[in-house]
Motif scaffolding. Structure first.
Motif, short mmCIF file in Angstrom:
data_model
loop_
_atom_site.label_atom_id
_atom_site.label_comp_id
_atom_site.label_asym_id
_atom_site.label_seq_id
_atom_site.Cartn_x
_atom_site.Cartn_y
_atom_site.Cartn_z
N GLU A 80 -82.94 53.83 -113.95
CA GLU A 80 -81.87 53.63 -114.92
C GLU A 80 -82.43 53.42 -116.32
O GLU A 80 -81.89 53.93 -117.29
N LYS A 81 -83.55 52.68 -116.41
CA LYS A 81 -84.18 52.45 -117.71
C LYS A 81 -84.70 53.78 -118.27
O LYS A 81 -84.54 54.07 -119.45
N THR A 82 -85.31 54.58 -117.40
CA THR A 82 -85.81 55.89 -117.83
C THR A 82 -84.67 56.76 -118.34
O THR A 82 -84.78 57.41 -119.38
N ILE A 83 -83.56 56.76 -117.59
CA ILE A 83 -82.39 57.56 -118.00
C ILE A 83 -81.86 57.07 -119.34
O ILE A 83 -81.55 57.87 -120.23
N LYS A 84 -81.79 55.75 -119.51
CA LYS A 84 -81.30 55.17 -120.76
C LYS A 84 -82.22 55.57 -121.92
O LYS A 84 -81.75 55.96 -122.99
N ASP A 85 -83.54 55.48 -121.71
CA ASP A 85 -84.51 55.86 -122.75
C ASP A 85 -84.38 57.34 -123.10
O ASP A 85 -84.42 57.71 -124.28
N GLN A 86 -84.21 58.17 -122.08
CA GLN A 86 -84.08 59.60 -122.33
C GLN A 86 -82.79 59.93 -123.06
O GLN A 86 -82.76 60.80 -123.94
N LYS A 87 -81.70 59.23 -122.71
CA LYS A 87 -80.44 59.44 -123.43
C LYS A 87 -80.59 59.04 -124.89
O LYS A 87 -80.09 59.72 -125.78
N SER A 88 -81.29 57.94 -125.13
CA SER A 88 -81.53 57.49 -126.50
C SER A 88 -82.35 58.53 -127.26
O SER A 88 -82.05 58.85 -128.41
N SER A 91 -80.22 61.50 -128.07
CA SER A 91 -79.33 61.17 -129.18
C SER A 91 -80.05 61.29 -130.52
O SER A 91 -79.53 61.87 -131.47
#
Length: 199
Positions: A80-88, A91
């Motif tokens: 989930e952290k990896t996904i959040k970082d990649q989404k950031s 963006s």
């Protein structure tokens, strides 16, 4: 005695001397430990769970279930952290892309503006050149219609560059008539300049 009986006798003696007493000792030790309150099943299950063949036969213990659950939770949290970082990061890259597109549009607009300005200046220069050429033609036609003696006196008074433009625009006969009306020094000077200009 046959060979089979000898082998059978050796196996029985090993069985009665070593294996049966060993099994008895293990059982007696387990009963003593159980009576003392030591849980022997749990370490045996954990050891069996780590053994490749036995782990399929032994049911999972609570500890292993909790450990597996914690590992799954930590993996899920990491993903989930990896996904959040990649989404950031996506963006940020999208914002950079939008900024780049805006900059490209601005530069394209500037290029079009400069092209229009250059085109306008080119048209103005052509008009100015055409107007100057028309003026020059008009002046030359005036000198063509003028008497050669008067033309020679006026041309001698003009700036050299203007005089040469007029003289170059005249026909050979008119040029010869005007040069004959000038002083020898003036005629030689203009003849030299006209010849140098044609080379």
């Amino acid at each position: 005695m046959s060979d089979k009986q000898k082998e059978s006798g050796k196996f029985r003696s090993i069985l009665f001397i070593v294996i049966i007493p060993l099994i008895f000792l293990i059982i007696a030790g387990a009963v003593v430990l159980w009576a003392a309150g030591v849980d022997m099943i749990k370490p045996i299950q954990e050891a069996a769970a780590k053994t490749p063949i036995l782990k399929e036969l032994v049911p999972e213990t609570e500890n292993s279930k909790e450990t597996a659950a914690k590992q799954e939770e930590s993996k899920t949290a990491a993903l989930e952290k990896t996904i959040k970082d990649q989404k950031s990061e996506i963006s940020i890259l999208n914002k950079d892309l939008d900024t780049s597109k805006a900059e490209i549009d601005r530069l394209n607009q500037k290029i079009r503006s400069l092209e229009k300005t250059a085109e306008s200046q080119s048209k103005d220069e052509k008009k100015t050149s055409a107007a100057a050429s028309a003026e020059s033609d008009k002046v030359i036609s005036i000198y063509k219609s003028m008497d050669s003696g008067k033309a020679a006196k006026i041309i001698a008074q003009l700036k050299e560059q203007e005089a040469l433009k007029i003289l170059n625009g005249l026909s050979k006969k008119q040029l010869a008539d005007i040069l004959t009306k000038m002083t020898p020094e003036q005629a030689a000077n203009y003849t030299e300049k006209i010849a140098a200009g044609k080379e």
